[in-house]
Design an enzyme around this catalytic site. Structure first.
Site, short mmCIF file in Angstrom:
data_model
loop_
_atom_site.label_atom_id
_atom_site.label_comp_id
_atom_site.label_asym_id
_atom_site.label_seq_id
_atom_site.Cartn_x
_atom_site.Cartn_y
_atom_site.Cartn_z
CG ASP A 180 55.01 5.06 -20.16
OD1 ASP A 180 54.63 5.87 -19.30
OD2 ASP A 180 55.14 3.84 -19.95
CG ASP B 205 55.68 7.33 -15.10
OD1 ASP B 205 55.68 6.09 -15.02
OD2 ASP B 205 56.44 8.06 -14.42
CD GLU C 190 52.52 4.28 -12.48
OE1 GLU C 190 53.06 3.30 -11.96
OE2 GLU C 190 53.15 5.31 -12.80
CG HIS D 68 57.20 -1.31 -16.46
ND1 HIS D 68 55.88 -0.89 -16.53
CD2 HIS D 68 57.90 -0.26 -16.00
CE1 HIS D 68 55.79 0.36 -16.14
NE2 HIS D 68 57.01 0.78 -15.81
CG ASP D 69 56.73 -0.31 -12.37
OD1 ASP D 69 57.89 -0.25 -12.82
OD2 ASP D 69 55.89 0.60 -12.51
C1 GLC Z 1 56.17 4.62 -12.70
C2 GLC Z 1 56.78 3.65 -13.66
C3 GLC Z 1 58.07 3.15 -13.08
C4 GLC Z 1 58.98 4.32 -12.89
C5 GLC Z 1 58.33 5.41 -12.05
C6 GLC Z 1 59.08 6.71 -12.16
O1 GLC Z 1 55.79 4.01 -11.52
O2 GLC Z 1 55.88 2.63 -13.98
O3 GLC Z 1 58.66 2.16 -13.87
O4 GLC Z 1 60.16 3.89 -12.27
O5 GLC Z 1 57.02 5.70 -12.47
O6 GLC Z 1 58.94 7.24 -13.45
#
Ligand code: GLC
Ligand code: CA
Length: 612
Positions: free
Chosen positions: A116, A223, A292, A364-365
């Site tokens: 990540d 991320d 992401e 994980h979200d």
């Molecule tokens: C992304 C991650 C999440 C995190 C956020 C801030 O959305 O997947 O888990 O809280 O970024 O880093």
């Protein structure tokens, strides 16, 4: 270089538009959330040695790539998405030596490791941020520092530079008495946004990425990488700041405005990604980049993932997991299947000629797909619906991502009291919406968190039926950081591994099918029976080419718990009758599928792939 055992698709098969075809064009990625995967030292937190100890399981499942959620040094305010040192491992997870060992052991098994990369923000405990508090330090301009609103007392309510809210509750601005100014944080106040306008910031990020690639990692999941370029006016002022030429949006029910339209897919997005490609990845091979991408449309996905533009290999889009709620995720709505199909069709057709899609329902979200859109209320429906959703996702064109435990049909946590939750997003949202802004009742909010909260996917991996599900060290079982789901007695890897009818065995088949059949990995995708409210149906077609047998697949999935008629387009395609050898995979098995198709109906959660 390590040798990898999968064969890349021949170039006669078109994938994302690159020649030669990228190595990952028929790969499957598995996401590990390290703190919940496997604990080896009995502290109740998963660790790197735990991942290494489970590599044989992952190799058996057949996945090609492991993506690890962050294991860097971190105060763990957001479970590692707040990094205080990019070039070290947090002691919670182990050491750099443990990381090197994991890389070596994974590579031995033909598994790649993607880390990540969290560079929209750092931790407020990162040395860069500490230094940045001093206006005379070279790091002074590495973050988004702004003075208080003119005429207001700095640090008092209403003195924030604009009205933006943070995704994790409260204002997106935090006052630093040391510097006498505010800093921007789209996420928690312990996650200050880096200022990507500053070339020195970008240089430091690229150097760090090169350091990891040189160490042997095989790529990055980036991320919120589509939040790095912010919209400002010509003088560099953000929307709504004193004197800004850009007006902010009105505040919403919680008292803040939404920064997303000004921070997502900003004006320098393409420039930054192309620069990163040049500075980090050019001249290397065998890597994977996945961004992401909140706020990115299907059309922009085509641009960013078109290899000719030299940006990223693929992105995670979110419309398909964000639409089923009333404005906020805490007010979930039941699934509107035709709407989901149309969103997916938009994703698929945007990259039909160039570019690429990533495929996911869980991470994980997100809550667990079997609890969200399937049925986890009894064992029969849980197994069937987990398989049906797995089949639908894996038969699309793109790269599938399996989130840890999804291959077992793991369910939501089903917590009932606030003190069982650990996630700052859920806890802060409860405080803000129920106690402060009073816009949602406690009952409704608890139901919302139970359905959509991020802890649903963060309960420990269910390895076996023993105490704490085999997650903590067997010789020293200790209570994990978050409760194990009591259903681990029935749902666990040990029970599913050798069972040919388990969700695990079904995922194994889905993964193998992508590796062996180019129609699955690369065939054109076409939605049929778009309006049917229960059945998700599409075809996959690949023309024969030198060295490739083409073919056509029909995919039909009843995503409901009752028997339904086979819709008309699908019916027409199986009119000539279907025999058992034509069934590539089916949730009830091949002979059952043949009978169902002959009768023009599908049993509850029945899903079938037919070779036409
Ligand atoms: C992304 C991650 C999440 C995190 C956020 C801030 O959305 O997947 O888990 O809280 O970024 O880093
Ligand atoms: Ca541990």
């Amino acid at each position: 270089m390590t040798s990898f055992n999968r064969e890349t698709l021949p170039d006669a098969v078109r994938t994302n538009g690159a020649t030669p075809n990228p190595w990952w064009s028929n790969a499957v990625v598995y996401q590990i959330y390290p703190r919940s995967f496997q604990d080896t030292n009995g502290d109740g937190f998963g660790d790197l040695k735990g991942i290494t100890s489970r590599l044989d399981y992952l190799a058996d499942l057949g996945v090609d790539v492991l993506w690890l959620s962050p294991v860097y040094k971190s105060p763990q305010d957001d479970n590692g998405y707040d990094i205080s040192d990019y070039q070290d491992i947090d002691p919670l997870f182990g050491t750099l030596d443990d990381m090197d060992e994991l890389l070596a052991e994974a590579h031995k098994r033909g598994l790649k490791i993607v880390m990540d990369l969290v560079v929209n923000h750092t931790s407020d405990e990162h040395a860069w941020f500490e230094a940045s508090k001093d206006k005379n330090d070279p790091h002074a301009d590495w973050y988004w520092w702004r003075p208080a609103r003119p005429g207001r007392e700095p640090g008092t309510p209403g003195a924030e530079p604009n009205q933006w809210g943070s995704y994790f509750g409260g204002s997106a601005w935090e006052y630093s008495p040391e510097r006498g100014e505010y800093y921007l944080h789209q996420f928690s106040k312990k996650q200050p946004d880096l200022n990507w306008e500053n070339p020195a910031v970008r240089r430091a990020v690229y150097d760090m990425m090169n350091w990891w690639l040189d160490r042997g990692v095989d790529g990055f999941r980036m991320d919120v990488i589509t939040l790095i370029s912010k919209r400002t006016d010509a003088a560099g002022r953000l929307p709504g700041e004193a004197g800004s030429e850009i007006e902010d949006l009105p505040v919403g029910e919680e008292g803040y405005s939404n920064p997303n339209p000004f921070c997502a897919d900003g004006p320098r997005q393409d420039e930054f990604l192309a620069e990163m490609r040049r500075e980090v990845f050019d001249g290397r091979d065998g890597f994977l980049t996945v961004g992401e991408a909140p706020g990115i449309t299907a059309a922009r996905n085509e641009h960013i993932t078109d290899p000719a533009n030299g940006e990223l290999d693929m992105l995670f889009l979110f419309e398909h997991v964000d639409f089923d709620c009333e404005g906020v995720k805490w007010k979930p709505l039941p699934l509107d299947l035709p709407r989901l199909k149309s969103i997916m069709a938009g994703y698929q057709t945007a990259v039909a000629n160039v570019g690429w899609a990533s495929l996911f329902t869980g991470n994980h979200d997100q809550p667990r797909v079997v609890s969200r859109w399937g049925d986890d209320s009894n064992e029969t429906d849980r197994v069937l619906s987990a398989k049906a959703w797995g089949l639908v996702l894996h038969m699309h064109r793109g790269t599938p991502y399996v989130y840890q435990g999804e291959e077992l049909g793991m369910t939501n946590a089903h917590f009932t009291s606030l003190d069982q939750y650990r996630d700052l997003e859920s806890l802060n949202a409860y405080r803000q919406r129920v106690e402060e802004a009073k816009v949602q009742s406690p009952e409704s909010m608890m139901a919302g968190i139970a359905a959509r909260g991020r802890d649903n996917s963060r309960t420990p991996m269910q390895w076996d039926g023993s105490a704490y599900a085999g997650f903590t060290a067997p010789d020293a079982p200790v209570e994990p950081w978050i409760a194990v789901n009591p259903n681990h007695a029935e749902i666990n890897a040990a029970g599913e591994f050798d069972d040919p009818d388990s969700v695990y065995s079904f995922y194994k088949q889905l993964i193998a099918l992508r590796h062996s059949d180019p129609v699955v990995s690369a065939g054109d995708w076409e939605l049929i029976d778009a309006a049917d409210p229960h059945v998700y149906a599409f075809t996959r077609t690949l023309a024969a080419a030198p060295g490739v047998t083409g073919g056509r697949l029909l995919v039909v999935a009843n995503l409901s718990g009752r028997t339904v008629d086979l819709p008309s387009d699908a019916s027409a395609l199986v009119a000539a009758g279907v025999t058992e050898p034509q069934i590539a995979i089916a949730t009830y098995g091949a002979s059952h599928a043949v009978v169902s198709l002959a009768n023009r109906e599908l049993d509850p959660w029945e899903a079938v792939v037919v070779r036409l």
